[in-house]
Write a protein that holds these residues in place. Structure first.
Motif, PDB file in Angstrom:
ATOM      1  N   LEU A   8     -11.824 105.323 -52.286  1.00 29.98           N
ATOM      2  CA  LEU A   8     -10.391 105.516 -52.553  1.00 29.98           C
ATOM      3  C   LEU A   8      -9.845 106.635 -51.690  1.00 29.98           C
ATOM      4  N   GLY A   9     -10.277 106.655 -50.429  1.00 28.39           N
ATOM      5  CA  GLY A   9      -9.811 107.670 -49.501  1.00 28.39           C
ATOM      6  C   GLY A   9      -8.548 107.204 -48.795  1.00 28.39           C
ATOM      7  N   ASP A  10      -8.413 107.673 -47.572  1.00 27.54           N
ATOM      8  CA  ASP A  10      -7.206 107.447 -46.790  1.00 27.54           C
ATOM      9  C   ASP A  10      -6.857 105.958 -46.678  1.00 27.54           C
ATOM     10  N   ALA A  32     -12.977 102.407 -57.613  1.00 24.36           N
ATOM     11  CA  ALA A  32     -14.114 103.321 -57.837  1.00 24.36           C
ATOM     12  C   ALA A  32     -14.325 104.230 -56.640  1.00 24.36           C
ATOM     13  N   ASP A  33     -14.837 105.432 -56.928  1.00 22.12           N
ATOM     14  CA  ASP A  33     -15.153 106.400 -55.877  1.00 22.12           C
ATOM     15  C   ASP A  33     -16.121 107.425 -56.465  1.00 22.12           C
ATOM     16  N   VAL A  34     -17.017 107.956 -55.642  1.00 24.21           N
ATOM     17  CA  VAL A  34     -17.934 108.998 -56.124  1.00 24.21           C
ATOM     18  C   VAL A  34     -17.217 110.328 -56.342  1.00 24.21           C
ATOM     19  N   GLU A  37     -12.095 113.945 -57.397  1.00 28.08           N
ATOM     20  CA  GLU A  37     -10.721 114.145 -56.880  1.00 28.08           C
ATOM     21  C   GLU A  37     -10.059 112.821 -56.517  1.00 28.08           C
ATOM     22  N   ARG A  38     -10.823 111.964 -55.838  1.00 26.84           N
ATOM     23  CA  ARG A  38     -10.265 110.676 -55.408  1.00 26.84           C
ATOM     24  C   ARG A  38     -10.051 109.772 -56.627  1.00 26.84           C
ATOM     25  N   ARG A  39     -10.903 109.909 -57.635  1.00 26.38           N
ATOM     26  CA  ARG A  39     -10.689 109.117 -58.864  1.00 26.38           C
ATOM     27  C   ARG A  39      -9.394 109.573 -59.540  1.00 26.38           C
ATOM     28  N   ALA A  77     -14.188 100.529 -48.772  1.00 25.07           N
ATOM     29  CA  ALA A  77     -13.450 101.393 -47.843  1.00 25.07           C
ATOM     30  C   ALA A  77     -14.162 102.741 -47.826  1.00 25.07           C
ATOM     31  N   THR A  78     -15.441 102.681 -47.533  1.00 26.21           N
ATOM     32  CA  THR A  78     -16.338 103.835 -47.601  1.00 26.21           C
ATOM     33  C   THR A  78     -16.736 104.268 -46.193  1.00 26.21           C
ATOM     34  N   PRO A  79     -17.256 105.484 -46.034  1.00 24.96           N
ATOM     35  CA  PRO A  79     -17.694 105.912 -44.699  1.00 24.96           C
ATOM     36  C   PRO A  79     -18.857 105.050 -44.217  1.00 24.96           C
ATOM     37  N   PRO A  80     -18.956 104.862 -42.900  1.00 24.98           N
ATOM     38  CA  PRO A  80     -19.945 103.909 -42.373  1.00 24.98           C
ATOM     39  C   PRO A  80     -21.389 104.341 -42.579  1.00 24.98           C
ATOM     40  N   TRP A  81     -21.617 105.605 -42.932  1.00 27.42           N
ATOM     41  CA  TRP A  81     -22.994 106.013 -43.189  1.00 27.42           C
ATOM     42  C   TRP A  81     -23.424 105.674 -44.617  1.00 27.42           C
ATOM     43  N   VAL A  82     -22.491 105.257 -45.492  1.00 27.29           N
ATOM     44  CA  VAL A  82     -22.903 104.806 -46.828  1.00 27.29           C
ATOM     45  C   VAL A  82     -22.684 103.291 -47.007  1.00 27.29           C
ATOM     46  N   THR A  83     -21.845 102.698 -46.179  1.00 23.31           N
ATOM     47  CA  THR A  83     -21.462 101.294 -46.366  1.00 23.31           C
ATOM     48  C   THR A  83     -22.641 100.305 -46.323  1.00 23.31           C
ATOM     49  N   GLU A 100     -15.543  97.809 -44.600  1.00 22.63           N
ATOM     50  CA  GLU A 100     -14.877  98.506 -43.495  1.00 22.63           C
ATOM     51  C   GLU A 100     -15.793  98.620 -42.269  1.00 22.63           C
ATOM     52  N   LYS A 101     -15.156  98.708 -41.129  1.00 19.23           N
ATOM     53  CA  LYS A 101     -15.852  98.950 -39.867  1.00 19.23           C
ATOM     54  C   LYS A 101     -16.054 100.439 -39.700  1.00 19.23           C
ATOM     55  N   PRO A 102     -16.950 100.920 -38.830  1.00 22.32           N
ATOM     56  CA  PRO A 102     -18.030 100.138 -38.249  1.00 22.32           C
ATOM     57  C   PRO A 102     -19.047  99.768 -39.322  1.00 22.32           C
ATOM     58  N   VAL A 103     -19.836  98.727 -39.073  1.00 22.72           N
ATOM     59  CA  VAL A 103     -20.758  98.242 -40.116  1.00 22.72           C
ATOM     60  C   VAL A 103     -21.893  99.220 -40.365  1.00 22.72           C
TER      61      VAL A 103
HETATM   62  N1  LIG Z   1      -9.665  98.923 -40.663  1.00 22.08           N
HETATM   63  C1  LIG Z   1      -8.924  99.971 -40.337  1.00 22.08           C
HETATM   64  O1  LIG Z   1      -7.848  99.861 -39.795  1.00 22.08           O
HETATM   65  C2  LIG Z   1      -9.416 101.359 -40.685  1.00 22.08           C
HETATM   66  C3  LIG Z   1      -8.550 102.450 -40.619  1.00 22.08           C
HETATM   67  C4  LIG Z   1      -9.034 103.710 -41.004  1.00 22.08           C
HETATM   68  C5  LIG Z   1     -10.342 103.859 -41.411  1.00 22.08           C
HETATM   69  N2  LIG Z   1     -11.162 102.764 -41.427  1.00 22.08           N
HETATM   70  C6  LIG Z   1     -12.567 102.865 -41.867  1.00 22.08           C
HETATM   71  O2  LIG Z   1     -12.564 102.955 -43.294  1.00 22.08           O
HETATM   72  C7  LIG Z   1     -13.645 103.771 -43.724  1.00 22.08           C
HETATM   73  C8  LIG Z   1     -13.100 104.872 -44.624  1.00 22.08           C
HETATM   74  O3  LIG Z   1     -12.216 105.675 -43.860  1.00 22.08           O
HETATM   75  P1  LIG Z   1     -11.215 106.711 -44.562  1.00 22.08           P
HETATM   76  O4  LIG Z   1     -10.458 107.315 -43.450  1.00 22.08           O
HETATM   77  O5  LIG Z   1     -10.486 106.070 -45.686  1.00 22.08           O
HETATM   78  O6  LIG Z   1     -12.260 107.773 -45.119  1.00 22.08           O
HETATM   79  P2  LIG Z   1     -12.109 108.721 -46.388  1.00 22.08           P
HETATM   80  O7  LIG Z   1     -13.150 109.751 -46.251  1.00 22.08           O
HETATM   81  O8  LIG Z   1     -10.691 109.150 -46.557  1.00 22.08           O
HETATM   82  O9  LIG Z   1     -12.463 107.739 -47.625  1.00 22.08           O
HETATM   83  C9  LIG Z   1     -13.772 107.327 -47.929  1.00 22.08           C
HETATM   84  C10 LIG Z   1     -13.947 107.376 -49.442  1.00 22.08           C
HETATM   85  O10 LIG Z   1     -15.223 106.827 -49.783  1.00 22.08           O
HETATM   86  C11 LIG Z   1     -15.738 107.593 -50.864  1.00 22.08           C
HETATM   87  N3  LIG Z   1     -17.185 107.400 -50.955  1.00 22.08           N
HETATM   88  C12 LIG Z   1     -18.162 107.914 -50.174  1.00 22.08           C
HETATM   89  N4  LIG Z   1     -19.365 107.476 -50.562  1.00 22.08           N
HETATM   90  C13 LIG Z   1     -19.163 106.648 -51.622  1.00 22.08           C
HETATM   91  C14 LIG Z   1     -20.020 105.886 -52.460  1.00 22.08           C
HETATM   92  N5  LIG Z   1     -21.350 105.868 -52.271  1.00 22.08           N
HETATM   93  N6  LIG Z   1     -19.467 105.159 -53.468  1.00 22.08           N
HETATM   94  C15 LIG Z   1     -18.122 105.194 -53.654  1.00 22.08           C
HETATM   95  N7  LIG Z   1     -17.256 105.896 -52.890  1.00 22.08           N
HETATM   96  C16 LIG Z   1     -17.771 106.608 -51.883  1.00 22.08           C
HETATM   97  C17 LIG Z   1     -15.335 109.021 -50.541  1.00 22.08           C
HETATM   98  O11 LIG Z   1     -15.380 109.856 -51.677  1.00 22.08           O
HETATM   99  C18 LIG Z   1     -13.917 108.807 -50.004  1.00 22.08           C
HETATM  100  O12 LIG Z   1     -12.939 108.895 -51.010  1.00 22.08           O
HETATM  101  C19 LIG Z   1     -14.330 104.277 -42.450  1.00 22.08           C
HETATM  102  O13 LIG Z   1     -15.431 103.456 -42.153  1.00 22.08           O
HETATM  103  C20 LIG Z   1     -13.276 104.110 -41.374  1.00 22.08           C
HETATM  104  O14 LIG Z   1     -13.819 103.866 -40.084  1.00 22.08           O
HETATM  105  C21 LIG Z   1     -10.715 101.536 -41.087  1.00 22.08           C
END
Ligand SMILES: NC(=O)c1ccc[n+]([C@@H]2O[C@H](COP(=O)([O-])OP(=O)(O)OC[C@H]3O[C@@H](n4cnc5c(N)ncnc54)[C@H](O)[C@@H]3O)[C@@H](O)[C@H]2O)c1
Length: 331
Positions: A8-10, A32-34, A37-39, A77-83, A100-103
């Motif tokens: 539930l990030g950006d 859902a989010d870990v 704050e994001r929750r 919509a999670t960081p690529p190191w956890v996705t 979300e990308k990258p895979v």
């Molecule tokens: N497709 C697009 O146009 C586009 C645009 C921006 C970002 N992205 C991709 O989206 C992904 C997220 O980017 P962002 O900018 O929103 O990042 P962000 O850090 O704002 O959001 C990521 C969220 O994931 C949560 N998270 C981390 N590990 C978790 C887990 N194990 N379980 C549940 N939640 C977890 C974090 O707490 C955070 O709120 C990245 O891979 C980024 O490359 C894609």
């Protein structure tokens, strides 16, 4: 289609959730989010004065909550190191997945996807969102129909994520992302996918690559580029940049002996031969996210995953090759 959104990030709250809400066939079961704050941010999402502070959705803390919710699909919509691990668990549980990308941040980290059966892989759609844009499809049509000639010189200048010293959250997020790879790993996922889509194949070779770190406090080079040779003799000069106080124009240009096309990277307007301007309805981000959700609903009713996990891994493989070459050749 009953879905959950995890992350539930950006981009999760900013683009995925509104697009899921706009689709008539989607019902959202859970966010859902870990991060607590994001929750909290998700609890407040859409619970304005008209709703008297009532949260609109159930909010959970992780994949276990998603799996317990009995959903048909999940958006990561999670960081690529956890996705990668999340995708594998959800696909193995029988869910349709939009990830979300990258895979992953490396081909080594993407090896977990080998655990998936063909049927499970077929349920994974990758968030290479802008592939769905009519501008990319129009440009692909011009190239396929010889409007620009062949071979082509493509110049992709992809600049984003301007440094904003007053935005601590953004700075921290960009540092965490750069620690896991240069911009080509992250932005490159989209652009290398478009290039393969437009030029109908993966690059045959990388002729050279470079990188540059413009500030000592960054964890990795923030500017990176390469010269790529595609089937048919097309040449692509691609460069990616983040974290400078000002940004060059973000655009892709395609030049052949019959024509010259320019795709504005910010709003995806197209020009042909410096004259014709092609604009598409609506704004780029909601337009592409809506089309992406449409594909996700189609996936649930038996359609193909598009873009597929194989597309996402192919883009990552090229990005990693560029990053490796650029590290070796950086000045
Ligand atoms: N497709 C697009 O146009 C586009 C645009 C921006 C970002 N992205 C991709 O989206 C992904 C997220 O980017 P962002 O900018 O929103 O990042 P962000 O850090 O704002 O959001 C990521 C969220 O994931 C949560 N998270 C981390 N590990 C978790 C887990 N194990 N379980 C549940 N939640 C977890 C974090 O707490 C955070 O709120 C990245 O891979 C980024 O490359 C894609």
């Amino acid at each position: 289609m009953l879905v959950a959104l995890l992350g539930l990030g950006d981009i999760g709250l900013g683009a995925h959730l509104p697009a899921l809400e706009r689709h008539p066939a989607i019902e959202i079961a859970l966010l859902a989010d870990v991060s607590p704050e994001r929750r909290r941010a998700a609890t407040e999402y859409g619970s304005g004065p008209g709703r008297r502070g009532v949260p609109r959705y159930e909010v959970g803390s992780g994949l276990d909550d998603v799996l317990a919710a009995g959903v048909d699909g999940v958006v990561f919509a999670t960081p690529p190191w956890v996705t990668p691990d999340l995708v594998v668990r959800a696909a193995q549980a029988g869910l349709c997945v939009l990830a979300e990308k990258p895979v992953a941040t490396s081909i080594e980290a993407a090896a977990v996807y080998a655990q998936l059966s063909p049927a499970e892989r077929a349920r994974v759609q990758v968030g290479l969102t802008y592939r769905h844009d009519p501008a990319i499809q129009t440009l692909a049509g011009w190239i396929a129909n010889g409007v620009l000639g062949t071979p082509l010189l493509v110049r992709a200048h992809i600049y984003d994520e301007m440094r904003r010293l007053d935005d601590v959250e953004h700075l921290e997020r960009m540092h965490a992302t750069l620690e896991r790879g240069m911009p080509v790993i992250h932005e490159g996922a989209h652009v290398l996918d478009w290039l393969s889509y437009l030029l109908q194949g993966r690059p045959e070779r990388i002729d050279g690559a470079w990188s540059l770190q413009t500030a000592t406090d960054l964890p990795a080079p923030n500017l990176v580029g390469a010269r790529l040779i595609y089937p048919g003799g097309h040449v692509a000069l691609a460069e990616f940049g983040w974290m400078t106080d000002s940004l060059p124009r973000c655009e892709i240009t395609v030049l052949g002996d019959r024509g010259y096309a320019v795709l504005d990277g910010t709003d995806f307007t197209l020009t042909l031969n410096n004259r014709e301007l092609v604009r598409f309805d609506g704004e780029k981000v909601p337009r592409c996210f809506d089309r992406q959700v449409e594909r996700f609903v189609a996936l649930h009713t038996g359609g193909p995953a598009e873009p597929s996990l194989a597309d996402g891994i192919a883009a990552l493989r090229t990005a990693e090759e560029i990053a490796t070459r650029a590290s070796g050749e950086s000045r």
